[in-house]
Write an enzyme that holds these catalytic residues in place. Structure first.
Site, PDB file in Angstrom:
ATOM      1  N   TYR A 142       0.839  -1.186   0.000  1.00 20.43           N
ATOM      2  CA  TYR A 142       0.000   0.000   0.000  1.00 20.43           C
ATOM      3  C   TYR A 142       0.880   1.244   0.000  1.00 20.43           C
ATOM      4  O   TYR A 142       1.477   1.571   1.030  1.00 20.43           O
ATOM      5  CB  TYR A 142      -0.905   0.013   1.243  1.00 20.43           C
ATOM      6  CG  TYR A 142      -1.932  -1.105   1.310  1.00 20.43           C
ATOM      7  CD1 TYR A 142      -2.333  -1.784   0.169  1.00 20.43           C
ATOM      8  CD2 TYR A 142      -2.515  -1.454   2.522  1.00 20.43           C
ATOM      9  CE1 TYR A 142      -3.283  -2.789   0.232  1.00 20.43           C
ATOM     10  CE2 TYR A 142      -3.473  -2.462   2.598  1.00 20.43           C
ATOM     11  CZ  TYR A 142      -3.849  -3.129   1.442  1.00 20.43           C
ATOM     12  OH  TYR A 142      -4.791  -4.124   1.503  1.00 20.43           O
ATOM     13  N   LYS A 173      -0.948  -7.869  -2.940  1.00 21.77           N
ATOM     14  CA  LYS A 173      -2.330  -7.434  -2.720  1.00 21.77           C
ATOM     15  C   LYS A 173      -2.273  -5.928  -2.888  1.00 21.77           C
ATOM     16  O   LYS A 173      -1.581  -5.239  -2.126  1.00 21.77           O
ATOM     17  CB  LYS A 173      -2.702  -7.829  -1.294  1.00 21.77           C
ATOM     18  CG  LYS A 173      -4.093  -7.580  -0.847  1.00 21.77           C
ATOM     19  CD  LYS A 173      -4.265  -8.348   0.465  1.00 21.77           C
ATOM     20  CE  LYS A 173      -5.611  -8.318   1.091  1.00 21.77           C
ATOM     21  NZ  LYS A 173      -6.128  -7.050   1.506  1.00 21.77           N
TER      22      LYS A 173
HETATM   23  P1  FBP Z   1     -10.823  -4.885   2.993  1.00 17.02           P
HETATM   24  O1  FBP Z   1     -11.285  -5.674   1.799  1.00 17.02           O
HETATM   25  O2  FBP Z   1     -11.834  -4.864   4.079  1.00 17.02           O
HETATM   26  O3  FBP Z   1     -10.353  -3.505   2.578  1.00 17.02           O
HETATM   27  O4  FBP Z   1      -9.577  -5.662   3.576  1.00 17.02           O
HETATM   28  C1  FBP Z   1      -8.343  -5.650   2.932  1.00 17.02           C
HETATM   29  C2  FBP Z   1      -7.283  -5.104   3.857  1.00 17.02           C
HETATM   30  O5  FBP Z   1      -6.010  -5.150   3.267  1.00 17.02           O
HETATM   31  C3  FBP Z   1      -7.232  -5.776   5.211  1.00 17.02           C
HETATM   32  O6  FBP Z   1      -6.425  -6.925   5.179  1.00 17.02           O
HETATM   33  C4  FBP Z   1      -6.747  -4.697   6.077  1.00 17.02           C
HETATM   34  O7  FBP Z   1      -7.201  -4.807   7.381  1.00 17.02           O
HETATM   35  C5  FBP Z   1      -7.321  -3.470   5.479  1.00 17.02           C
HETATM   36  O8  FBP Z   1      -7.557  -3.738   4.124  1.00 17.02           O
HETATM   37  C6  FBP Z   1      -6.417  -2.292   5.621  1.00 17.02           C
HETATM   38  O9  FBP Z   1      -7.117  -1.184   5.209  1.00 17.02           O
HETATM   39  P2  FBP Z   1      -6.476   0.256   5.123  1.00 17.02           P
HETATM   40  O10 FBP Z   1      -6.488   0.601   3.674  1.00 17.02           O
HETATM   41  O11 FBP Z   1      -7.399   1.125   5.911  1.00 17.02           O
HETATM   42  O12 FBP Z   1      -5.090   0.212   5.706  1.00 17.02           O
END
Ligand code: FBP
Length: 256
Positions: A142, A173
């Site tokens: 991310y 992911k």
């Molecule tokens: P979601 O499909 O609910 O978004 O989950 C995916 C995920 O990567 C989770 O594993 C993690 O808890 C969350 O998104 C993190 O979200 P953020 O973008 O707020 O950090």
């Protein structure tokens, strides 16, 4: 072809994973209701919904994992409380994950954060240990922090995908760019590393989310690692059926 460590999580080369680490990442009041606050409900949804894997933190896994679908244990995590540049540190070892029954391990890297170097280094060690033990290392990548203007631009999403390849991840992911054409560039940049879309907050309607999923699969991704868009749905199993139809029936070949 090289050994595919993701095999336990694939069906015909595609996959649908159920993510449930939001209780740590966001806190229970942000995401949960009376039903989905119970990890047993998630385990049941994963099994009955035909998910190819479930993602837990170690504490949840220890108390609620029942072996009915393959397990991925998230090895790092953070809460939403600290402000400033994001960092997520390791809280579980590869060995503990294996002892809990994990067939894969996950780790989040905030690409572009002022603490990026720490997370890259920690992931490097985890990836090597996971591979020594025959497990896939799945990187949640991310882009985030003051240096990142737009975390879903096609450039930054493709950068995240490519970073996964270069760091030795078996799967990445990543967030959706918003359209299939630009997402296909990210899939290309991953060069065979399996690409999963991260779900994000619940979309306004089921159709909105299903359109995204179709775009992701048309771009050649392997599948989804999704949480809120499934277990916040009034009918999680109905949603799971709709997702499976797109992932396993309607879509073209996965990225490998
Ligand atoms: P979601 O499909 O609910 O978004 O989950 C995916 C995920 O990567 C989770 O594993 C993690 O808890 C969350 O998104 C993190 O979200 P953020 O973008 O707020 O950090």
């Amino acid at each position: 072809m090289k050994q595919d460590r993701m095999a336990p999580f694939l069906k015909n080369g595609k996959s649908m994973l159920l993510a449930y680490d939001q209780g740590l990442e966001h806190g229970p009041s942000a995401d949960f209701n009376d039903r989905n606050v119970d990890p047993a409900m998630i385990m049941e949804t994963a099994a009955k919904g035909g998910f190819n894997g479930v993602v837990f933190q170690k504490g949840t896994a220890e108390r609620f994992y029942d072996g009915k679908v393959p397990l991925i244990v998230k090895l790092n995590g953070k809460t939403s409380l600290p402000k400033g540049e994001p960092i997520s540190r390791q809280v579980c070892s590869v060995e503990s994950a294996i002892s809990l029954g994990a067939k894969g391990v996950g780790y989040t890297i905030y690409l572009g954060s002022g603490y990026e170097a720490e997370m890259l280094s920690e992931f490097g060690k985890i990836q090597e240990e996971a591979h020594e033990k025959g497990l896939p290392a799945i990187a949640w990548i991310y882009p985030r922090g003051a240096a990142v203007q737009n975390d879903t631009s096609s450039e930054i999403v493709a950068y995240a995908a490519r970073a996964g390849l270069e760091l030795g991840a078996d799967a990445v992911k990543i967030k959706y760019t918003g359209d299939s054409k630009t997402f296909s560039w990210a899939v290309k940049a991953a060069a065979g590393v399996r690409v999963f879309m991260s779900g994000g907050p619940k979309a306004p309607t089921d159709e909105d989310f299903l359109r995204q999923v179709k775009g992701v699969m048309d771009a050649g991704a392997t599948g989804l690692a999704v949480g809120r868009n499934v277990w916040q749905n009034e009918e999680p199993l109905v949603m799971a059926e709709k997702l499976k139809k797109i992932i396993f029936t309607d879509s073209g070949p996965a990225n490998k």
